[in-house]
Scaffold this active site. Structure first.
Site, short mmCIF file in Angstrom:
data_model
loop_
_atom_site.label_atom_id
_atom_site.label_comp_id
_atom_site.label_asym_id
_atom_site.label_seq_id
_atom_site.Cartn_x
_atom_site.Cartn_y
_atom_site.Cartn_z
N ALA A 140 0.88 -1.17 0.00
CA ALA A 140 0.00 0.00 0.00
C ALA A 140 0.91 1.22 0.00
O ALA A 140 1.70 1.42 0.92
CB ALA A 140 -0.89 -0.01 1.24
N SER A 141 0.83 2.00 -1.05
CA SER A 141 1.77 3.11 -1.24
C SER A 141 1.63 4.14 -0.13
O SER A 141 0.58 4.28 0.51
CB SER A 141 1.53 3.79 -2.59
OG SER A 141 1.71 2.88 -3.65
N MET A 142 2.71 4.89 0.09
CA MET A 142 2.70 5.99 1.04
C MET A 142 1.63 7.00 0.61
O MET A 142 1.63 7.46 -0.53
CB MET A 142 4.09 6.64 1.02
CG MET A 142 4.34 7.70 2.04
SD MET A 142 6.09 8.20 1.94
CE MET A 142 6.15 9.41 3.26
#
Length: 382
Positions: free
Chosen positions: A95-97
Site C-alpha cells: 500500500a503506497s505511502m
C-alpha cells in the site's frame, strides 16, 4: 489506547500528508481521502519495518491498535511477499505511502468524466480514489496478480466504488476501453511500454514512477504530443516496485563471474561513492545514461576493504571498483565483457558535473515509438 475513529484517523493522516507536501492537501483530494478510507483496502496482516532492515508482521486481531496506527500513518505498508526460486522472500505488493499517492494524483490533474487507465491495482485504494475523482465508469484498472485482483474487488465493493478491474499484464495496456485521457501506474518502469503511448490520446498524460537499473527513483509526468511522441519531466519523488514484465533475473555470482576470466585492470580517481552513494541526482543521471547497468556494494570482498560491483542486466559484462581501506585518491578497477561499465559510468558522471550537477527535476524524457518498443531521449531543461 482505544481504536481510532476513522474520521479522526483520516484527519491526522491529512495533516501528515500536508507536512510532506509543504502545503494543504487540495480540497478535492481531501474529499476523496475522506470518502475512501484507507483501512478498507488493507489485509488483516501488515508487514512493518522492524528497524533492522527487515519486516515484522502486524496482525489486526492480535494488535488492533498498532494495526490502526499503521493504517493511518503516512508510510508505505507491505501487504504481500513472494518466494523467489532460491527461497528468499521479497515484497511483491504494498500500500503506497499516502502522500506519494496524493503527489501522483496532483500530477495527473484532469477532471471528472475523463477516461483513466491504472496500471497496478494492488490493494485497490488508488483505483477507488480515481473512481471518486473521475467517476467509476471512467476508470479501468489492471493487475497481473489474480489474488490481488480478488482482494481489491472485495475492498472496492466495500468502499462503494466499482471501477472496471481486470487481471492482465499492464505492459500491454487495455485496448478494449482505449483510448484514455490519462494513464497512471503504481509500479515503476524502465521504458514506457508502446501500448501506453498508443492508447493515450494526444494531449493526454502518462504518470508513472521511473526506474533505472542503477537507481529506482523519480516519477515521469509526460504529455502525449500531436506527433505521437510523449515528453515530460521527472519529478523528485517516487520509489516503487518494478513492473514484472521489465524485471531481469540476473545475479552477479550465478550469471557473470566465472573461473578463467581475465578482466582489464586499471585505476580511477572517481570515488565509487560519488556515483553509488547518497547523491540521488547523480545516481539518476548515471542510470539514465548507462542503461541496463546496476551496482551492489560488497564489504566482504576478497582483496578489498569495500568493493563496488557493476553488472549489466543482459549478463554480458561486469566491473569492480575497490577501496583499500586507507586512501581515497585512487581506486583499483577491473572490467570484463563487451561493455566497459566503469568507463561508461565515469563518462556519464563527467557529463553530470559539466552540466552543473542537474537535479532530477531538470531531467526530461522524450518517448517515441521504435519498432515494437519505445525509444527514450534524455534532455536537460534550463
Amino acid at each position: 489506547m482505544s481504536r481510532p475513529v476513522p474520521d479522526e484517523a483520516i484527519g491526522a493522516l491529512l495533516e501528515q500528508i500536508a507536512e510532506q507536501l509543504g502545503a494543504p492537501v487540495p480540497a478535492q483530494l481531501r474529499a476523496a481521502l475522506r470518502a475512501v478510507p484507507r483501512h478498507l483496502f488493507l489485509p488483516s496482516t501488515l508487514w512493518l519495518r522492524d528497524g533492522k532492515g527487515g519486516y515484522e508482521a502486524c496482525d489486526r486481531a492480535r494488535e488492533p491498535d498498532r494495526w490502526w496506527r499503521a493504517a493511518y500513518r503516512d508510510v508505505p505498508l507491505v501487504t504481500q511477499f513472494t518466494e523467489l526460486p532460491d527461497g528468499d522472500l521479497v515484497p511483491s505488493s504494498s500500500a503506497s505511502m499516502p502522500s506519494m499517492v496524493v503527489r501522483m494524483l496532483m500530477a495527473l490533474g484532469g477532471r471528472r468524466g475523463q477516461r483513466l487507465l491504472e496500471i497496478g491495482t494492488g490493494t485497490g485504494f488508488n483505483a477507488a480514489l480515481l473512481s471518486y475523482l473521475f467517476g467509476a465508469e471512467n476508470v479501468t484498472s489492471l493487475d497481473v496478480d489474480p489474488g490481488l485482483i480478488r482482494r481489491a474487488e472485495q475492498a472496492l465493493r466495500a468502499s462503494g466504488q466499482r471501477p472496471e478491474v481486470h487481471c492482465a499484464d499492464g505492459a500491454g495496456g487495455w485496448r478494449p476501453a482505449a483510448p484514455y485521457d490519462a494513464i497512471i501506474a503504481t509500479c515503476s518502469v524502465r521504458t514506457v511500454p508502446l501500448p501506453w503511448l498508443e492508447q493515450v490520446v494526444a494531449g493526454g498524460r502518462i504518470v508513472t514512477p521511473w526506474d533505472t537499473a542503477w537507481c529506482n527513483y523519480g516519477t515521469l509526468v509526460a504529455t502525449k504530443q500531436a506527433d505521437g511522441t510523449a515528453e515530460g519531466a521527472l519529478a523528485p519523488y517516487g520509489s516503487f516496485m518494478l513492473m514484472r514484465a521489465q524485471q531481469a533475473d540476473v545475479e552477479l555470482h550465478r550469471d557473470l563471474l566465472r573461473d578463467g576470466q581475465h578482466p582489464e585492470r586499471s585505476t580511477t580517481r572517481l570515488s565509487p561513492w560519488s556515483v553509488a552513494g547518497n547523491d540521488l541526482d547523480a545516481q539518476m543521471y548515471v542510470g539514465l545514461h548507462v542503461p541496463g547497468a546496476w551496482h551492489s556494494w560488497d564489504t566482504e570482498a576478497e582483496g578489498a576493504h569495500t568493493r563496488l560491483w557493476l553488472a549489466d542486466d543482459q549478463a554480458t559484462s561486469w566491473a569492480s571498483v575497490d577501496y583499500d581501506g586507507r586512501q581515497t585518491s585512487t581506486f583499483a578497477v577491473a572490467q570484463y565483457g563487451a561493455r566497459k561499465l566503469w568507463d561508461e559510468v565515469v563518462r556519464a558522471y563527467d557529463q553530470y558535473v559539466a552540466a552543473d550537477r542537474p537535479g532530477i527535476d531538470r531531467l526530461r524524457l522524450r518517448v517515441s515509438a521504435e519498432g515494437r518498443g519505445t525509444r527514450h531521449e534524455v534532455r536537460l531543461s534550463a
